[in-house]
Design a protein around this motif. Structure first.
Motif, PDB file in Angstrom:
ATOM      1  N   VAL A  61      34.137  48.736  99.310  1.00  0.00           N
ATOM      2  CA  VAL A  61      35.175  48.111  98.642  1.00  0.00           C
ATOM      3  C   VAL A  61      36.043  49.056  97.907  1.00  0.00           C
ATOM      4  O   VAL A  61      35.615  50.001  97.213  1.00  0.00           O
ATOM      5  CB  VAL A  61      35.015  47.012  97.466  1.00  0.00           C
ATOM      6  N   TYR A  62      37.365  49.280  98.196  1.00  0.00           N
ATOM      7  CA  TYR A  62      38.436  50.113  97.562  1.00  0.00           C
ATOM      8  C   TYR A  62      39.363  49.047  97.024  1.00  0.00           C
ATOM      9  O   TYR A  62      39.765  48.360  97.373  1.00  0.00           O
ATOM     10  CB  TYR A  62      39.044  51.141  98.773  1.00  0.00           C
ATOM     11  N   LEU A  63      39.892  49.518  95.661  1.00  0.00           N
ATOM     12  CA  LEU A  63      40.699  48.929  94.945  1.00  0.00           C
ATOM     13  C   LEU A  63      41.871  49.524  94.963  1.00  0.00           C
ATOM     14  O   LEU A  63      42.112  50.723  94.307  1.00  0.00           O
ATOM     15  CB  LEU A  63      40.013  48.671  93.599  1.00  0.00           C
TER      16      LEU A  63
ATOM     17  N   LEU B 130      37.463  53.951  95.014  1.00  0.00           N
ATOM     18  CA  LEU B 130      36.129  53.405  95.650  1.00  0.00           C
ATOM     19  C   LEU B 130      35.573  52.818  94.503  1.00  0.00           C
ATOM     20  O   LEU B 130      34.885  53.274  93.516  1.00  0.00           O
ATOM     21  CB  LEU B 130      35.409  54.559  96.194  1.00  0.00           C
ATOM     22  N   ALA B 131      35.005  51.462  94.605  1.00  0.00           N
ATOM     23  CA  ALA B 131      34.311  50.527  93.638  1.00  0.00           C
ATOM     24  C   ALA B 131      32.942  50.671  94.107  1.00  0.00           C
ATOM     25  O   ALA B 131      32.521  49.980  94.779  1.00  0.00           O
ATOM     26  CB  ALA B 131      34.679  49.212  93.701  1.00  0.00           C
ATOM     27  N   GLU B 132      32.126  51.865  93.405  1.00  0.00           N
ATOM     28  CA  GLU B 132      30.737  52.066  94.032  1.00  0.00           C
ATOM     29  C   GLU B 132      29.727  51.027  93.717  1.00  0.00           C
ATOM     30  O   GLU B 132      28.885  50.476  94.439  1.00  0.00           O
ATOM     31  CB  GLU B 132      30.336  53.448  93.500  1.00  0.00           C
ATOM     32  N   ARG B 133      29.911  50.835  92.403  1.00  0.00           N
ATOM     33  CA  ARG B 133      28.689  50.111  91.915  1.00  0.00           C
ATOM     34  C   ARG B 133      28.913  48.449  92.645  1.00  0.00           C
ATOM     35  O   ARG B 133      28.316  47.779  92.872  1.00  0.00           O
ATOM     36  CB  ARG B 133      28.743  49.861  90.194  1.00  0.00           C
ATOM     37  N   LEU B 134      30.154  47.982  92.636  1.00  0.00           N
ATOM     38  CA  LEU B 134      30.784  46.948  93.306  1.00  0.00           C
ATOM     39  C   LEU B 134      30.152  46.566  94.693  1.00  0.00           C
ATOM     40  O   LEU B 134      29.566  45.767  95.400  1.00  0.00           O
ATOM     41  CB  LEU B 134      32.346  46.675  93.064  1.00  0.00           C
ATOM     42  N   SER B 135      30.389  47.704  95.204  1.00  0.00           N
ATOM     43  CA  SER B 135      29.911  48.035  96.744  1.00  0.00           C
ATOM     44  C   SER B 135      28.432  47.860  96.842  1.00  0.00           C
ATOM     45  O   SER B 135      27.952  47.002  97.807  1.00  0.00           O
ATOM     46  CB  SER B 135      30.553  49.186  97.388  1.00  0.00           C
ATOM     47  N   ALA B 136      27.673  48.550  96.085  1.00  0.00           N
ATOM     48  CA  ALA B 136      26.399  48.412  96.221  1.00  0.00           C
ATOM     49  C   ALA B 136      25.776  47.087  95.908  1.00  0.00           C
ATOM     50  O   ALA B 136      24.848  46.812  96.483  1.00  0.00           O
ATOM     51  CB  ALA B 136      25.697  49.363  95.013  1.00  0.00           C
ATOM     52  N   HIS B 137      26.471  46.403  95.065  1.00  0.00           N
ATOM     53  CA  HIS B 137      26.069  44.938  94.745  1.00  0.00           C
ATOM     54  C   HIS B 137      26.312  44.157  95.897  1.00  0.00           C
ATOM     55  O   HIS B 137      25.211  43.279  96.249  1.00  0.00           O
ATOM     56  CB  HIS B 137      26.832  44.380  93.679  1.00  0.00           C
TER      57      HIS B 137
ATOM     58  N   VAL C   1      36.884  47.446 102.982  1.00  0.00           N
ATOM     59  CA  VAL C   1      37.954  46.571 102.750  1.00  0.00           C
ATOM     60  C   VAL C   1      38.713  47.138 101.697  1.00  0.00           C
ATOM     61  O   VAL C   1      38.266  47.879 100.577  1.00  0.00           O
ATOM     62  CB  VAL C   1      37.271  45.083 102.281  1.00  0.00           C
ATOM     63  N   ILE C   2      40.150  46.831 101.817  1.00  0.00           N
ATOM     64  CA  ILE C   2      41.010  47.282 100.438  1.00  0.00           C
ATOM     65  C   ILE C   2      41.522  45.979  99.800  1.00  0.00           C
ATOM     66  O   ILE C   2      41.823  45.167 100.545  1.00  0.00           O
ATOM     67  CB  ILE C   2      42.192  48.023 101.052  1.00  0.00           C
ATOM     68  N   VAL C   3      40.916  46.002  98.721  1.00  0.00           N
ATOM     69  CA  VAL C   3      41.628  44.819  97.897  1.00  0.00           C
ATOM     70  C   VAL C   3      42.744  45.048  97.034  1.00  0.00           C
ATOM     71  O   VAL C   3      42.786  46.126  96.137  1.00  0.00           O
ATOM     72  CB  VAL C   3      40.406  44.210  96.829  1.00  0.00           C
ATOM     73  N   CYS C   4      43.790  44.341  97.007  1.00  0.00           N
ATOM     74  CA  CYS C   4      45.020  44.575  96.013  1.00  0.00           C
ATOM     75  C   CYS C   4      44.425  44.119  94.641  1.00  0.00           C
ATOM     76  O   CYS C   4      44.570  42.831  94.429  1.00  0.00           O
ATOM     77  CB  CYS C   4      46.256  44.098  96.434  1.00  0.00           C
ATOM     78  N   LEU C   5      44.309  44.994  93.752  1.00  0.00           N
ATOM     79  CA  LEU C   5      44.212  44.655  92.408  1.00  0.00           C
ATOM     80  C   LEU C   5      45.532  44.730  91.740  1.00  0.00           C
ATOM     81  O   LEU C   5      45.987  45.417  90.967  1.00  0.00           O
ATOM     82  CB  LEU C   5      43.281  45.866  91.636  1.00  0.00           C
ATOM     83  N   SER C   6      46.239  43.281  91.832  1.00  0.00           N
ATOM     84  CA  SER C   6      47.391  43.005  91.313  1.00  0.00           C
ATOM     85  C   SER C   6      47.972  43.166  90.219  1.00  0.00           C
ATOM     86  O   SER C   6      48.965  43.658  89.784  1.00  0.00           O
ATOM     87  CB  SER C   6      47.748  41.571  92.145  1.00  0.00           C
ATOM     88  N   GLY C   7      46.697  42.948  89.393  1.00  0.00           N
ATOM     89  CA  GLY C   7      47.219  43.055  87.730  1.00  0.00           C
ATOM     90  C   GLY C   7      46.046  43.275  86.917  1.00  0.00           C
ATOM     91  O   GLY C   7      44.812  42.855  87.296  1.00  0.00           O
ATOM     92  N   ARG C   8      46.326  43.407  85.748  1.00  0.00           N
ATOM     93  CA  ARG C   8      45.199  43.431  84.892  1.00  0.00           C
ATOM     94  C   ARG C   8      44.979  42.554  83.798  1.00  0.00           C
ATOM     95  O   ARG C   8      45.926  41.623  83.747  1.00  0.00           O
ATOM     96  CB  ARG C   8      45.220  44.981  83.744  1.00  0.00           C
ATOM     97  N   GLY C   9      43.805  42.139  83.350  1.00  0.00           N
ATOM     98  CA  GLY C   9      43.498  40.655  82.684  1.00  0.00           C
ATOM     99  C   GLY C   9      43.671  40.679  81.052  1.00  0.00           C
ATOM    100  O   GLY C   9      43.705  39.625  80.722  1.00  0.00           O
TER     101      GLY C   9
ATOM    102  N   PHE D 198      43.595  55.592 102.115  1.00  0.00           N
ATOM    103  CA  PHE D 198      42.627  55.447 102.905  1.00  0.00           C
ATOM    104  C   PHE D 198      42.227  56.314 104.160  1.00  0.00           C
ATOM    105  O   PHE D 198      41.158  56.620 104.208  1.00  0.00           O
ATOM    106  CB  PHE D 198      42.428  53.945 103.406  1.00  0.00           C
ATOM    107  N   LEU D 199      42.968  56.487 105.037  1.00  0.00           N
ATOM    108  CA  LEU D 199      42.789  57.246 105.994  1.00  0.00           C
ATOM    109  C   LEU D 199      42.546  58.918 105.480  1.00  0.00           C
ATOM    110  O   LEU D 199      41.591  59.353 106.229  1.00  0.00           O
ATOM    111  CB  LEU D 199      44.286  57.719 106.748  1.00  0.00           C
ATOM    112  N   ALA D 200      43.093  59.346 104.443  1.00  0.00           N
ATOM    113  CA  ALA D 200      42.874  60.415 103.835  1.00  0.00           C
ATOM    114  C   ALA D 200      41.395  60.619 103.409  1.00  0.00           C
ATOM    115  O   ALA D 200      40.528  61.548 103.600  1.00  0.00           O
ATOM    116  CB  ALA D 200      43.565  60.780 102.861  1.00  0.00           C
ATOM    117  N   LYS D 201      40.591  59.335 102.938  1.00  0.00           N
ATOM    118  CA  LYS D 201      39.355  59.443 102.497  1.00  0.00           C
ATOM    119  C   LYS D 201      38.568  59.245 103.275  1.00  0.00           C
ATOM    120  O   LYS D 201      37.360  59.492 103.525  1.00  0.00           O
ATOM    121  CB  LYS D 201      39.302  58.346 101.363  1.00  0.00           C
ATOM    122  N   GLU D 202      38.634  58.095 104.685  1.00  0.00           N
ATOM    123  CA  GLU D 202      37.654  57.846 105.420  1.00  0.00           C
ATOM    124  C   GLU D 202      37.886  58.263 106.842  1.00  0.00           C
ATOM    125  O   GLU D 202      37.202  57.971 107.640  1.00  0.00           O
ATOM    126  CB  GLU D 202      37.744  56.058 105.107  1.00  0.00           C
TER     127      GLU D 202
END
Ligand SMILES: *Cc1c(COP(=O)(O)O)cnc(C)c1O
Length: 393
Positions: free
Chosen positions: A76-78, A63-70, A374-382, A219-223
């Motif tokens: 947003v879940y990653l 759960l991306a909390e600061r991104l969601s607050a923004h 929303v679930i975002v697929c964080l496909s890879g690191r930068g 997601f079902l388990a959390k929400e």
């Protein structure tokens, strides 16, 4: 989802098998073996073993909390595919395919790669299984992506620069298919996305489908309910299809694929065939395909090397056609904003590819009428992109 793809490997009008005659019987064999794997407990056990112990599955749903607050209107879940060994979702598929190759008694792996990411994932899986590996890469890409070339060579793979044509991905693809036709008896061709002739699109989808299966369960388990949206970047479409597929029957879950608009959809420099391209045949299957006025393949452009593909998996063209998923596009500039946004808000540096999906969150946040998840697929690191990114920060 019944009878999709059909017996001929078509998703509606898309997909199929457009290959030289010599490859037909091989693809038929591959299809038979692939079908038998679903009920093959030993295969499933081995695949799951490597996914867990080697690659690091299951990945977290964070759960991306600061991104969601923004973003205010979005929770947003990653889905953290960036945490896998080698730093992206591609390893899921290459592990699956090397195990199929072993099953078929093949001793030699070939692949083609543009940016080198699929080449590295293939070289990794081949090293793990002790299989000979050859990767074709356009000579220009060998220059541009030298770090990935070193990685592949270190992993014991032979990288062959292709000097014909535009010296990029499509020429490497032709060379790989030529090799395959010649050495079909001992050689297995690992394709890196939900593209290629049947059964590759459905096989790669199955080897990425755990992304969505895990995410749905997590997601079902959390929400205690399903998400409103799924969001993923689309190059060939494997991380997106991996996330989407488990939710196909959940009609209230909206799916959005984000293509690369490059310098703009009204320029020639983009990689967004679903947003703007006619139907064509590439890599052995029919889908949306970027073409020049005289029907040649148009070179794709994106700041994200992994999105730089003129075609797209046929199942996405089908989802678009039947209205099951929506496809949008994000420019290079917007993607850089997405990269900075996630880095600053969550301490997670996403790949340039993934940054396209992140960038679209800002637009989605303005679009939704009430608070949505929303679930975002964080496909890879930068990390792989830092050399290129340093000019923009
Ligand atoms: C290769 C790659 C992509 C694009 O490929 P798909 O098949 O569309 O998933 C996206 N993200 C990352 C990190 C990649 O390496």
């Amino acid at each position: 989802m019944k009878n999709i793809p059909d017996k001929t490997g078509h998703f509606g009008e898309f997909g199929g098998r457009y290959v030289p005659e010599t490859l037909m019987s091989l693809l038929e064999d591959l299809e038979k073996i692939f079908k038998s794997l679903k009920s093959d407990k030993a295969f499933q056990k081995e695949f799951n073993y490597y996914l867990k112990e080697y690659a690091g599955r299951p990945t977290n749903l964070y759960l991306a909390e600061r991104l969601s607050a923004h973003l205010k209107t979005l929770k947003v879940y990653l889905k953290r595919e960036d945490l896998l060994h080698t730093g992206a979702h591609k390893i899921n598929n290459t592990l699956g395919q090397v195990l199929v190759a072993k099953r078929m008694g093949k001793t030699r792996i070939i692949a083609e790669t543009g940016a080198g990411q699929h080449g590295v994932a293939t070289a990794t899986a081949a090293a793990l299984m002790g299989l000979e590996c050859v990767v074709y890469m356009g000579a220009e890409d060998v220059e541009r992506q030298s770090l990935n070339v070193y990685r592949m060579r270190l992993l014991g793979t032979e990288v062959i620069p292709v000097t014909s044509g535009s010296q990029t991905l499509k020429d490497a693809m032709n060379e790989a298919i030529r090799d395959w036709v010649t050495n079909v008896r001992n050689t297995f061709y690992i394709i890196g996305s939900v593209a290629g002739p049947h059964p590759y699109p459905v096989m790669v989808r199955e080897f990425q489908a755990m992304i969505g299966q895990e995410a749905r369960r997590q997601f079902l388990a959390k929400e205690k309910h399903l998400p409103n949206y799924l969001l993923a970047c689309v190059g060939g479409g494997s991380n997106a299809m991996g996330l989407f597929h488990a939710f196909f029957e959940d009609k209230n879950v909206k799916m959005i694929g984000v293509e690369a608009a490059g310098t703009g959809l009204n320029t020639e420099h983009h990689a967004a065939p679903l947003s703007k391209a006619p139907i064509g045949v590439l890599h052995g299957s029919k889908s949306r395909l970027m073409q020049t006025k005289d029907g040649q393949i148009q070179i794709a452009h994106s700041i994200a090397a992994g999105l730089d593909y003129p075609g797209v998996g046929p199942e996405h063209a089908y989802y678009q056609k039947i209205g099951r998923a929506e496809y949008v596009a994000v420019t290079d500039k917007e993607a850089i904003k997405g990269l900075k946004l996630l880095s600053e808000k969550e301490g997670i540096i996403p790949a340039m590819e993934t940054s396209h999906a992140i960038a679209y969150l800002e637009k989605l946040a303005r679009r939704v009428k009430r608070k949505s998840s929303v679930i975002v697929c964080l496909s890879g690191r930068g990390d792989k992109d830092m050399g290129q990114i340093k000019d923009f920060i």
